[in-house]
Motif scaffolding. Structure first.
Motif, PDB file in Angstrom:
ATOM      1  N   SER A 197      -0.972 -29.862 -39.948  1.00  0.00           N
ATOM      2  CA  SER A 197      -1.082 -28.797 -40.942  1.00  0.00           C
ATOM      3  C   SER A 197      -0.475 -29.233 -42.278  1.00  0.00           C
ATOM      4  O   SER A 197       0.098 -28.425 -42.996  1.00  0.00           O
ATOM      5  CB  SER A 197      -0.434 -27.523 -40.428  1.00  0.00           C
ATOM      6  OG  SER A 197       0.835 -27.810 -39.919  1.00  0.00           O
ATOM      7  N   ARG A 247      -1.542 -18.757 -52.000  1.00  0.00           N
ATOM      8  CA  ARG A 247      -0.947 -20.059 -52.267  1.00  0.00           C
ATOM      9  C   ARG A 247       0.539 -19.846 -52.521  1.00  0.00           C
ATOM     10  O   ARG A 247       0.919 -18.980 -53.317  1.00  0.00           O
ATOM     11  CB  ARG A 247      -1.635 -20.665 -53.494  1.00  0.00           C
ATOM     12  CG  ARG A 247      -1.194 -22.060 -53.836  1.00  0.00           C
ATOM     13  CD  ARG A 247      -1.931 -22.513 -55.099  1.00  0.00           C
ATOM     14  NE  ARG A 247      -1.142 -23.502 -55.806  1.00  0.00           N
ATOM     15  CZ  ARG A 247      -1.280 -24.828 -55.625  1.00  0.00           C
ATOM     16  NH1 ARG A 247      -2.189 -25.283 -54.787  1.00  0.00           N
ATOM     17  NH2 ARG A 247      -0.522 -25.667 -56.287  1.00  0.00           N
ATOM     18  N   ARG A 262      -8.814 -27.578 -48.014  1.00  0.00           N
ATOM     19  CA  ARG A 262      -9.621 -28.036 -46.889  1.00  0.00           C
ATOM     20  C   ARG A 262      -8.718 -28.806 -45.927  1.00  0.00           C
ATOM     21  O   ARG A 262      -8.471 -29.998 -46.091  1.00  0.00           O
ATOM     22  CB  ARG A 262     -10.744 -28.924 -47.405  1.00  0.00           C
ATOM     23  CG  ARG A 262     -11.794 -29.291 -46.369  1.00  0.00           C
ATOM     24  CD  ARG A 262     -12.856 -30.140 -47.065  1.00  0.00           C
ATOM     25  NE  ARG A 262     -13.761 -30.754 -46.124  1.00  0.00           N
ATOM     26  CZ  ARG A 262     -15.026 -30.376 -45.958  1.00  0.00           C
ATOM     27  NH1 ARG A 262     -15.530 -29.391 -46.661  1.00  0.00           N
ATOM     28  NH2 ARG A 262     -15.792 -30.999 -45.097  1.00  0.00           N
ATOM     29  N   HIS A 296       0.632 -23.415 -43.290  1.00  0.00           N
ATOM     30  CA  HIS A 296      -0.823 -23.496 -43.082  1.00  0.00           C
ATOM     31  C   HIS A 296      -1.314 -24.896 -43.478  1.00  0.00           C
ATOM     32  O   HIS A 296      -1.669 -25.686 -42.624  1.00  0.00           O
ATOM     33  CB  HIS A 296      -1.520 -22.392 -43.859  1.00  0.00           C
ATOM     34  CG  HIS A 296      -0.997 -21.020 -43.523  1.00  0.00           C
ATOM     35  ND1 HIS A 296      -1.142 -20.471 -42.264  1.00  0.00           N
ATOM     36  CD2 HIS A 296      -0.290 -20.111 -44.241  1.00  0.00           C
ATOM     37  CE1 HIS A 296      -0.568 -19.261 -42.244  1.00  0.00           C
ATOM     38  NE2 HIS A 296      -0.037 -19.026 -43.434  1.00  0.00           N
ATOM     39  N   ASN A 297      -1.322 -25.195 -44.787  1.00  0.00           N
ATOM     40  CA  ASN A 297      -1.632 -26.553 -45.261  1.00  0.00           C
ATOM     41  C   ASN A 297      -0.553 -26.945 -46.261  1.00  0.00           C
ATOM     42  O   ASN A 297      -0.593 -26.519 -47.417  1.00  0.00           O
ATOM     43  CB  ASN A 297      -2.977 -26.606 -45.989  1.00  0.00           C
ATOM     44  CG  ASN A 297      -4.157 -26.314 -45.080  1.00  0.00           C
ATOM     45  OD1 ASN A 297      -4.253 -26.846 -43.982  1.00  0.00           O
ATOM     46  ND2 ASN A 297      -5.058 -25.460 -45.544  1.00  0.00           N
ATOM     47  N   VAL A 328     -12.784 -19.615 -46.282  1.00  0.00           N
ATOM     48  CA  VAL A 328     -12.080 -20.888 -46.171  1.00  0.00           C
ATOM     49  C   VAL A 328     -12.939 -21.852 -45.355  1.00  0.00           C
ATOM     50  O   VAL A 328     -13.698 -21.424 -44.490  1.00  0.00           O
ATOM     51  CB  VAL A 328     -10.689 -20.731 -45.529  1.00  0.00           C
ATOM     52  CG1 VAL A 328      -9.713 -20.126 -46.500  1.00  0.00           C
ATOM     53  CG2 VAL A 328     -10.766 -19.912 -44.244  1.00  0.00           C
ATOM     54  N   SER A 376      -6.346 -24.014 -42.666  1.00  0.00           N
ATOM     55  CA  SER A 376      -6.931 -23.109 -43.654  1.00  0.00           C
ATOM     56  C   SER A 376      -7.228 -21.742 -43.038  1.00  0.00           C
ATOM     57  O   SER A 376      -7.805 -21.659 -41.963  1.00  0.00           O
ATOM     58  CB  SER A 376      -8.232 -23.716 -44.186  1.00  0.00           C
ATOM     59  OG  SER A 376      -8.010 -25.068 -44.543  1.00  0.00           O
ATOM     60  N   THR A 377      -6.838 -20.684 -43.736  1.00  0.00           N
ATOM     61  CA  THR A 377      -7.080 -19.331 -43.215  1.00  0.00           C
ATOM     62  C   THR A 377      -6.919 -18.284 -44.309  1.00  0.00           C
ATOM     63  O   THR A 377      -6.134 -18.469 -45.243  1.00  0.00           O
ATOM     64  CB  THR A 377      -6.115 -19.023 -42.039  1.00  0.00           C
ATOM     65  OG1 THR A 377      -6.393 -17.712 -41.542  1.00  0.00           O
ATOM     66  CG2 THR A 377      -4.657 -19.095 -42.478  1.00  0.00           C
ATOM     67  N   ASP A 390      -0.915 -24.296 -49.191  1.00  0.00           N
ATOM     68  CA  ASP A 390      -2.194 -23.817 -49.723  1.00  0.00           C
ATOM     69  C   ASP A 390      -3.166 -23.510 -48.581  1.00  0.00           C
ATOM     70  O   ASP A 390      -3.855 -24.389 -48.085  1.00  0.00           O
ATOM     71  CB  ASP A 390      -2.802 -24.862 -50.655  1.00  0.00           C
ATOM     72  CG  ASP A 390      -4.072 -24.344 -51.312  1.00  0.00           C
ATOM     73  OD1 ASP A 390      -4.517 -23.219 -50.958  1.00  0.00           O
ATOM     74  OD2 ASP A 390      -4.623 -25.044 -52.181  1.00  0.00           O
ATOM     75  N   PRO A 391      -3.235 -22.216 -48.176  1.00  0.00           N
ATOM     76  CA  PRO A 391      -4.088 -21.855 -47.039  1.00  0.00           C
ATOM     77  C   PRO A 391      -5.576 -21.995 -47.354  1.00  0.00           C
ATOM     78  O   PRO A 391      -6.394 -21.883 -46.456  1.00  0.00           O
ATOM     79  CB  PRO A 391      -3.739 -20.390 -46.779  1.00  0.00           C
ATOM     80  CG  PRO A 391      -2.590 -20.074 -47.660  1.00  0.00           C
ATOM     81  CD  PRO A 391      -2.543 -21.074 -48.755  1.00  0.00           C
ATOM     82  N   PHE A 392      -5.908 -22.207 -48.647  1.00  0.00           N
ATOM     83  CA  PHE A 392      -7.325 -22.271 -49.018  1.00  0.00           C
ATOM     84  C   PHE A 392      -7.818 -23.710 -49.152  1.00  0.00           C
ATOM     85  O   PHE A 392      -8.995 -23.959 -49.380  1.00  0.00           O
ATOM     86  CB  PHE A 392      -7.575 -21.513 -50.327  1.00  0.00           C
ATOM     87  CG  PHE A 392      -6.929 -20.152 -50.335  1.00  0.00           C
ATOM     88  CD1 PHE A 392      -7.240 -19.230 -49.339  1.00  0.00           C
ATOM     89  CD2 PHE A 392      -6.000 -19.793 -51.300  1.00  0.00           C
ATOM     90  CE1 PHE A 392      -6.634 -17.980 -49.312  1.00  0.00           C
ATOM     91  CE2 PHE A 392      -5.385 -18.547 -51.287  1.00  0.00           C
ATOM     92  CZ  PHE A 392      -5.703 -17.634 -50.290  1.00  0.00           C
TER      93      PHE A 392
END
Lengths: 442, 433
Positions: free
Chosen positions: B417, B291, B275, B335-336, B108, B279-280, B271-273
């Motif tokens: 976040s 996701r 940008r 996360h995001n 990530v 992100s994690t 969506d942790p992936f």
């Protein structure tokens, strides 16, 4: 290497204990530990600031090294910081009626569970009780030879109840925090009050927005004092040009019946025995008879701005001292509650607080009541919900036309500069003309 | 850096000692350094440097979960004892174990090797902020620029030991023109932020908001900036998606899985992936992230769960644990968070625009009702800012307003976040003067 003009170190070591009970289930209970120190060094111009780990085990040589590093940092600064002279000295910490640290975590769990269970009235779908206890031992020393040590233990609880009827949900919340000892015993009434409020709100209407006469209860009027004038009087905001009341000392900015005070010496939740830069604390009258009398200051803002006293610097462990409120309140007037209601005539009574916020440079603030009642012909009518109030600092203070004689203080936390510090706000019931009330009701 | 307290050493000691005392142990470790330079008006007043170190320990014994944290390396044993002691008071719950190790694939975007944690680059960013602010006739009130590096690790007695190296950069500036204020900020994990642009925007809002006119109380179409949208979502939607609040009877969204809860073109996704700042590859209790679609084309499809809430209610964790819970325990978070849907030019037709809100935290988290004051409010028309509005309140309900979304703007930005576009809403109640 050059010598600093001044330095101070504030070290705080302590523990935070919490209990969280959710619908009768002990979700978590336990203690965590913290240990933080902050070093400020005044270089040729401005501040170099360093957080220090393991300060307790630092040798004098290591501290000299840290001072050297902070001095290096300060080399990028440009502001010519001057510190005003200020009296030193420390007040005794108010005694604890019952020291929370002498009561087992298990007993605290049981007491909190009793308060939380009392909120489980018919119609209540969810209850939650939380207890926090924050004990810190503070050690302050500076390059002028001042040195202070004290310990404080703040504790308190909150209870939340959510009522549900079909699709409709409403919440009620009660809380009490203190620095005078464990406050969990015989407090089931707080759980019931939260639940009864949530149930009553199921039948409340959304408030209709617009301009109207508003009667504020002591809790909400305290938040009003905090948001509407307290922040704008903070010397750092005045110094940086971010307060609408800069340059207005001696001006009538409010009704002549209005007196607003910040007093860190009061044994309330915002008490400090000595401020975060070692200055003796004292009461400051921000507004006297409607006239702006003083700002709140630390040593730097006092030197830069004047009009007031230092002693209002506060800091969370490991962070920089910032000018903050402590115990802020509107002084009592002489009206009884019935007289206030009668003077209100037709309007709205707003009660309880879900918090507030201010933009002190623009001079606009907002705060939210937990509930309210329509006032008609001097009598309380139907309950309303989700009602907030906004205003402009320079006009709203003139709109306070009557103060009651029943001042009460309420505890909370105030956020500024990324630091959240314990405060109390208070007032009697106050009557506001031409209040801008926000609500979604038609 | 920390003699005798380096990361793997302290983690191994805690796991070894904990294994003797309870069924399972978990250690969450963070270490970092940061610097920042602070503007007082338009000159540098303070320079800060900090190192941080912290552990959060969680213990499980017979379904009783305990937690404790400390930032004092010499107290890790007290911390472990406190976690176990706290656990004895917790109500026992259904528990099926901490996660075991898996091979985390991919990466990530959270580390920029070009970031140097030193005061000079922070000082340089302040120059950029000031140069940008000079584009408009304003006074600078203050500003900040900072750089950081951190190391995060999660390890447990089931063999998980993940680490992540992260960097951060952030700037902010506050300006005033008379009694008109403007604030702008940006944060990133990369040196891709533009201090000039941030300074210019803060000054723009201060300068262009001056001399605003009154607005009559009534119903208007309203466009909220990503910053304003983030405040309403963070105070209302995010807690309503928490599985803990759902099962505890405190969420507006409880019992609505499969139902239409937002406008039918709107999706809400974690969506942790992506940008962003959150992100994690693994969540705060060592579960590999994925996701997660909360709301798909308006239909509620999932709540957020951590392990304890999932085990208790026979659900599956959604890898939504974040740190920040009481006493060093994980809690349910995001996360995001992204809003997805068709993007338009949403500012063509006349609407009230607000860049920021005063008092969004006073929204009712249970019902979604709110009434807030607008900051930097304008009429917007033909894609551009028109006349400023002096003072207005906005009242409504977060769930019903997102059910009446009139369009998402084209450009998203990172706010905490969340990664959000500006959003246009139909017929909102505005209380004027």
């Amino acid at each position: 290497m050059a010598e600093p003009r001044y330095w101070d170190i504030r070290h705080v070591e302590g523990a935070v204990t919490h209990v969280d009970i959710d619908n009768g289930v002990v979700e978590s209970a336990g203690t965590s530990f913290f240990n933080r120190a902050l070093l400020r060094v005044l270089g040729e111009h401005g501040w170099g600031v360093l957080t220090i780990e393991n300060y307790a085990s630092c040798s004098e040589k290591e501290i000299r090294d840290y001072i050297g590093r902070a001095l290096q940092l300060a080399r990028v600064t440009e502001e010519d910081v001057v510190l005003a002279d200020a009296p030193s000295g420390m007040l005794p910490v108010p005694p604890l009626a019952e020291d929370p640290r002498d009561v087992s975590l298990e007993e605290k769990c049981g007491l909190l569970a009793g308060i939380e269970a009392a909120a489980r009235l018919p119609g209540i779908a969810s209850t939650r009780g939380r207890y926090t206890e924050d004990e810190g031992r503070v050690h302050f020393r500076d390059s002028s030879g001042n040195e202070y040590e004290y310990a404080l233990c703040r504790s308190g609880f909150s209870v939340l109840a959510v009522a549900r009827r079909g699709e409709l949900m409403q919440m009620g919340r009660e809380s009490e925090h203190t620095l005078s000892g464990l406050n969990l015993r015989h407090r089931q009434d707080m759980g019931r009050t939260a639940a009864e409020r949530a149930l009553a709100l199921l039948d409340a209407r959304p408030a209709k927005g617009g301009r109207m006469r508003a009667l504020l209860d002591p809790e909400l009027a305290g938040v009003f004092a905090h948001e509407a004038i307290g922040h704008a009087s903070e010397g750092d905001l005045v110094k940086e040009g971010a307060s609408i009341i800069k340059g207005r000392i001696g001006e009538r900015i409010g009704n002549e019946i209005l007196n607003i005070v910040d007093d860190p010496t009061l044994p309330e939740f915002g008490f400090e025995p000595v401020d975060a830069e070692g200055v003796a604390v004292a009461r400051t009258e921000i507004i006297r008879n409607g006239v702006l009398s003083s700002y709140l200051h630390d040593r730097q803002t006092l030197a830069a701005v004047g009009d007031g006293i230092a002693g209002h610097a506060r800091a969370v462990p490991g962070d920089v001292p910032v000018v903050r409120m402590s115990n802020t309140y509107i002084e009592n007037g002489d009206a009884s509650f019935d007289e206030l209601l009668e003077a209100c005539g037709t309007g709205i009574l707003l009660a309880g607080s879900r918090g507030g916020q201010v933009d002190p440079g623009r001079g606009v603030f907002q705060f939210n009541a937990e509930y309210g009642y329509i006032v008609e012909n001097g009598e309380l009518g139907a309950m309303v919900r989700d009602v907030s109030l906004s205003g402009e600092i320079l006009s709203t203070l003139h709109a306070i036309v009557l103060c009651g004689n029943d001042r009460k203080m309420h505890q909370g936390y105030c956020g500024k500069a990324g630091q959240s510090v314990p405060v109390s706000d208070g007032a009697p019931h106050v009557l506001l003309e031409e209040a801008v009330v926000g609500g979604s009701g038609a | 850096m920390h003699k005798g307290h380096d990361r793997d050493d302290v983690i191994d000691r805690i796991l070894a000692k904990g294994a003797d005392l309870c069924d399972e142990v978990e250690v969450f470790f963070t270490e970092g350094e940061s610097v920042s330079a602070e503007l007082k008006r338009s000159i540098v007043g303070e320079a800060h440097a900090a190192r941080s170190w912290g552990i959060g320990i969680r213990t499980i014994r017979d379904g009783r979960i305990g937690a404790s944290s400390t930032n004092d390396p010499s107290r890790w044993e007290d911390c472990l004892d406190a976690a176990i002691a706290g656990g004895t008071l917790a109500t026992p719950q259904e528990w099926h174990g901490l996660p075991g190790p898996v091979t985390l694939s991919g990466s990530v975007p959270v580390f920029d090797p070009n970031i140097t944690v030193a005061i000079e680059p922070a000082r340089e960013m302040l120059r950029g902020l000031l140069a940008g602010a000079a584009s408009w006739p304003v006074d600078v009130i203050g500003g900040s620029a900072g750089l950081s590096r951190s190391s995060v690790a999660i390890a447990n007695s089931a063999g998980v030991h993940y680490t992540s190296e992260r960097t951060g950069v952030g700037v902010s500036l506050e300006a005033i023109a008379g009694t008109s204020t403007g604030y702008e900020f940006d944060r990133s994990r990369f040196l891709d932020i533009d201090p000039f642009r941030v300074g210019e925007q803060a000054a723009f809002f201060a300068a262009r908001s001056a001399g605003g006119g009154d607005i009559a109380t009534g119903s208007y179409d309203v466009i909220l900036s990503p910053v304003a949208v983030a405040q309403l979502l963070g105070n209302v939607l995010v807690p309503a998606l928490s599985g803990r609040n759902v099962h505890a009877g405190r969420s507006f969204l409880a019992g609505k899985l499969g139902e239409q809860v937002l406008g039918e073109t709107i999706s809400v996704v974690d969506d942790p992936f992506a940008r962003g700042m959150g992100s994690t590859l693994f969540d705060a209790e060592g579960v590999p992230t994925r996701r997660l679609a909360f709301i798909e084309e308006g239909v509620l499809s999932s709540y957020a769960y951590d392990l304890r809430t999932a085990y208790r209610y026979s659900e599956k964790t959604t890898a939504s644990a974040v740190r920040g819970g009481a006493g060093g325990s994980p809690s349910i978070g995001i996360h995001n968070l992204l809003i997805e849907g068709p993007r338009h030019d949403i500012a063509d037709e006349r609407a009230v625009y607000a860049h920021d809100l005063v008092g969004a935290h006073t929204a009712n988290p249970v019902t979604g009702d709110f009434s807030v004051e607008l900051s930097n409010a304008f009429w917007m028309e033909g894609g551009d800012y028109a006349e400023p509005i002096r003072k207005a309140m906005l009242a409504g309900n977060v769930f019903s307003m997102f059910g009446a979304v009139d369009g998402l703007g084209r450009e998203s930005r990172v706010v905490g976040s969340m990664i959000l576009p500006p959003v246009r809403f139909k017929s909102m109640q505005v209380i004027g003067t």
